[in-house]
Scaffold this motif. Structure first.
Motif, PDB file in Angstrom:
ATOM      1  N   ILE B  67      58.322  42.057  30.112  1.00 29.54           N
ATOM      2  CA  ILE B  67      57.806  40.588  29.786  1.00 29.54           C
ATOM      3  C   ILE B  67      58.094  39.917  31.274  1.00 29.54           C
ATOM      4  N   THR B  68      59.335  40.153  31.822  1.00 26.28           N
ATOM      5  CA  THR B  68      59.725  39.467  32.952  1.00 26.28           C
ATOM      6  C   THR B  68      58.848  39.656  34.101  1.00 26.28           C
ATOM      7  N   ASN B  69      58.161  41.022  34.004  1.00 26.73           N
ATOM      8  CA  ASN B  69      57.099  41.398  34.996  1.00 26.73           C
ATOM      9  C   ASN B  69      56.002  40.734  35.056  1.00 26.73           C
ATOM     10  N   ILE B  70      55.487  40.564  33.635  1.00 24.57           N
ATOM     11  CA  ILE B  70      54.273  39.911  33.239  1.00 24.57           C
ATOM     12  C   ILE B  70      54.228  38.299  33.723  1.00 24.57           C
ATOM     13  N   LEU B  71      55.429  37.804  33.605  1.00 19.79           N
ATOM     14  CA  LEU B  71      55.524  36.353  33.959  1.00 19.79           C
ATOM     15  C   LEU B  71      55.705  36.036  35.495  1.00 19.79           C
ATOM     16  N   ALA B  72      55.733  36.904  36.265  1.00 20.29           N
ATOM     17  CA  ALA B  72      55.936  37.021  37.612  1.00 20.29           C
ATOM     18  C   ALA B  72      54.942  35.819  38.201  1.00 20.29           C
ATOM     19  N   PRO B  73      53.677  36.011  38.048  1.00 23.73           N
ATOM     20  CA  PRO B  73      52.691  35.195  38.509  1.00 23.73           C
ATOM     21  C   PRO B  73      52.799  33.582  38.156  1.00 23.73           C
ATOM     22  N   ILE B  74      53.133  33.487  36.787  1.00 28.68           N
ATOM     23  CA  ILE B  74      53.442  32.180  36.350  1.00 28.68           C
ATOM     24  C   ILE B  74      55.026  31.542  37.117  1.00 28.68           C
ATOM     25  N   MET B  75      55.601  32.461  37.175  1.00 22.39           N
ATOM     26  CA  MET B  75      56.793  31.942  37.867  1.00 22.39           C
ATOM     27  C   MET B  75      56.704  31.356  39.084  1.00 22.39           C
ATOM     28  N   LYS B  76      55.826  32.261  39.878  1.00 19.77           N
ATOM     29  CA  LYS B  76      55.375  31.773  41.117  1.00 19.77           C
ATOM     30  C   LYS B  76      54.760  30.421  41.024  1.00 19.77           C
ATOM     31  N   LEU B  77      54.014  30.048  40.141  1.00 19.73           N
ATOM     32  CA  LEU B  77      53.286  28.853  40.134  1.00 19.73           C
ATOM     33  C   LEU B  77      54.156  27.680  39.895  1.00 19.73           C
ATOM     34  N   MET B  96      63.078  32.196  30.211  1.00 23.51           N
ATOM     35  CA  MET B  96      61.810  32.174  29.790  1.00 23.51           C
ATOM     36  C   MET B  96      61.451  33.116  28.582  1.00 23.51           C
ATOM     37  N   VAL B  97      62.026  34.435  28.928  1.00 23.37           N
ATOM     38  CA  VAL B  97      61.617  35.613  28.129  1.00 23.37           C
ATOM     39  C   VAL B  97      62.367  35.319  26.630  1.00 23.37           C
ATOM     40  N   ALA B  98      63.678  34.718  26.826  1.00 29.39           N
ATOM     41  CA  ALA B  98      64.523  34.622  25.404  1.00 29.39           C
ATOM     42  C   ALA B  98      63.716  33.531  24.869  1.00 29.39           C
ATOM     43  N   ASN B  99      63.394  32.299  25.348  1.00 27.70           N
ATOM     44  CA  ASN B  99      62.439  31.388  24.470  1.00 27.70           C
ATOM     45  C   ASN B  99      61.377  31.886  23.932  1.00 27.70           C
ATOM     46  N   ILE B 100      60.393  32.787  24.515  1.00 31.69           N
ATOM     47  CA  ILE B 100      59.054  33.435  23.897  1.00 31.69           C
ATOM     48  C   ILE B 100      59.585  34.329  22.861  1.00 31.69           C
ATOM     49  N   LEU B 101      60.754  35.058  23.178  1.00 31.04           N
ATOM     50  CA  LEU B 101      60.931  35.908  21.804  1.00 31.04           C
ATOM     51  C   LEU B 101      61.511  35.211  20.756  1.00 31.04           C
ATOM     52  N   GLY B 102      62.059  33.873  20.994  1.00 33.93           N
ATOM     53  CA  GLY B 102      62.617  33.115  19.995  1.00 33.93           C
ATOM     54  C   GLY B 102      63.928  33.157  19.680  1.00 33.93           C
ATOM     55  N   LEU B 103      64.506  33.794  20.752  1.00 30.53           N
ATOM     56  CA  LEU B 103      66.042  34.024  20.723  1.00 30.53           C
ATOM     57  C   LEU B 103      66.818  32.650  21.391  1.00 30.53           C
ATOM     58  N   ILE B 143      57.739  27.656  23.971  1.00 29.67           N
ATOM     59  CA  ILE B 143      56.796  28.609  24.060  1.00 29.67           C
ATOM     60  C   ILE B 143      57.495  29.891  23.264  1.00 29.67           C
ATOM     61  N   GLN B 144      56.661  30.214  22.176  1.00 27.77           N
ATOM     62  CA  GLN B 144      57.350  31.248  21.112  1.00 27.77           C
ATOM     63  C   GLN B 144      56.203  32.109  20.609  1.00 27.77           C
ATOM     64  N   ILE B 145      56.390  33.396  20.744  1.00 27.09           N
ATOM     65  CA  ILE B 145      55.242  34.325  20.308  1.00 27.09           C
ATOM     66  C   ILE B 145      55.356  34.042  18.467  1.00 27.09           C
ATOM     67  N   ILE B 146      56.544  34.074  17.986  1.00 25.84           N
ATOM     68  CA  ILE B 146      56.692  34.196  16.481  1.00 25.84           C
ATOM     69  C   ILE B 146      57.401  32.825  16.154  1.00 25.84           C
ATOM     70  N   PRO B 147      56.824  31.811  15.557  1.00 20.62           N
ATOM     71  CA  PRO B 147      57.586  30.732  15.084  1.00 20.62           C
ATOM     72  C   PRO B 147      58.302  30.951  14.056  1.00 20.62           C
TER      73      PRO B 147
END
Lengths: 176, 192
Positions: B67-77, B96-103, B143-147
């Motif tokens: 997921i960190t790799n997927i986020l790379a373009p967003i991070m750059k922006l 960001m990954v921890a937030n997305i996973l709801g941790l 930002i969370q995949i599963i609320p």
């Protein structure tokens, strides 16, 4: 479109569970032990918010049963009707940025009173899922490194919350 | 904050109930509210444990790195000035990954660690830098995949379809996050 959204909402959770568990198994992790470790943390989360729930359910229940909320909603309805905004979720919109556990209490109260699967209950759910405890988050992050001037961060975050709440209402309207 | 609001609610309710003759209803609601809190917590317990456990597994696998790799373009922006191999970059991605996973429990310490690293390069230690503001706004956008919490509550209240909210939540959350970031960038441009 409706069917697609429903399908995706239904599949998201099982799909995520299986992907994560498979990842764990393939990488030879002790998946069940790790699961138990995390689940124990889940207990403490619920235990930590329980006292807040008791205190706030009591106070909000009192506001509702005494008729104060009805009075406020009645007074504000004409203003909100102008922009087609459901007044019933107003208490949630107001408390959401300030306190996490209180907004859980307020949202639950709304869902119980209007029905979880009612339009209002649905909007309340989406607002809860798409916004954060803005003020608390800013306070924790800034105070952790001794910041005194937070510049425009509160405004930017409140703009995000506002857009989140309005989008929630609009999306729910479009779906129903 | 709640030290003022909470007693305020109670005082207003009791006075209003006496004036409007709703005292009997108020009396009932006091006892009802405590049992509501107990019932909600008991049903919440199951879902919260399940998800905390599942997400714990996620955090121990290489899914996290993916997921960190997927986020790379967003991070750059979002953080154009940060170098990709820097420690701050890693900490922000992890947050960001921890937030997305709801941790939530894992996200906050990671975020604070990133704040501390950024503070080292901060010329005025009492004022937030642009990067710090961006990080905070991201964290307030949820930002969370599963609320999970809301799904747990909906489930405990007997909803016919507790997960029906997932896609609407994604839409609302993304709109909120984009609005927050755009607002941040505009404020920075204006030199506030």
């Amino acid at each position: 479109m409706m069917k697609f959204i429903e399908f995706f909402s239904n599949i998201a959770m099982p799909l995520m569970i299986i992907i994560i568990v498979l990842y764990g198994v393939v990488e030879r992790q002790k998946v069940f032990d790790i699961f138990l470790e995390g689940a124990k943390e889940g207990i403490s989360i619920v235990f930590n918010i329980f006292p807040t729930l008791v205190g706030l359910f009591m106070a909000i229940g009192a506001l509702r049963s005494s008729g104060v909320i009805d009075l406020i909603v009645n007074l504000m309805t004409p203003i909100f009707n102008l922009c087609n905004f459901p007044t019933e979720i107003l208490p949630l919109a107001l408390i959401r940025p300030i306190s996490g556990s209180s907004s859980i209490a307020v949202a639950t109260d709304i869902m119980k009173n209007f029905g979880v699967d009612s339009n209002i209950g649905f909007i309340a759910s989406v607002i809860m899922g798409s916004t954060e405890t803005t003020v608390y988050t800013i306070a924790v992050y800034s105070s952790s490194i001794g910041i005194k001037k937070t510049r425009f961060v509160l405004w930017a975050a409140l703009i995000a919350d506002f857009v989140g709440i309005v989008t929630s209402v609009v999306v729910c309207r479009l779906l129903s | 904050m709640l030290n003022i609001v909470w007693p305020g609610f109670i005082i207003i309710s009791v006075i209003f109930a006496i004036l409007s003759g709703n005292l009997a209803e108020l009396n009932n609601s006091i006892f009802e509210s405590t049992s509501t809190a107990v019932n909600l917590s008991i049903t919440l317990l199951g879902t919260m444990c399940l998800w905390s456990g599942i997400m714990k597994i996620a955090s121990r696998t290489s899914a996290m790195q993916k997921i960190t790799n997927i986020l790379a373009p967003i991070m750059k922006l979002l953080f154009p000035k940060l170098k990709k191999d820097s420690e701050i970059y890693q900490e922000i991605s992890m947050n960001m990954v921890a937030n997305i996973l709801g941790l939530g429990n894992a996200a906050t310490p990671l975020g604070i660690k990133a704040m501390k690293s950024m503070q080292e390069n901060n010329s005025d230690k009492k004022v937030l830098t642009n990067e710090m503001v961006t990080l905070i706004v991201l964290n307030t956008a949820s930002i969370q995949i599963i609320p999970t919490t809301v799904i747990a509550i909906r489930n405990s209240l007997g909803s016919e379809n507790p997960t029906a909210i997932i896609v609407p939540v994604w839409i609302a959350t993304i709109c909120a996050a984009v609005a927050g970031i755009v607002a941040t960038k505009i404020f920075i441009k204006l030199g506030r």
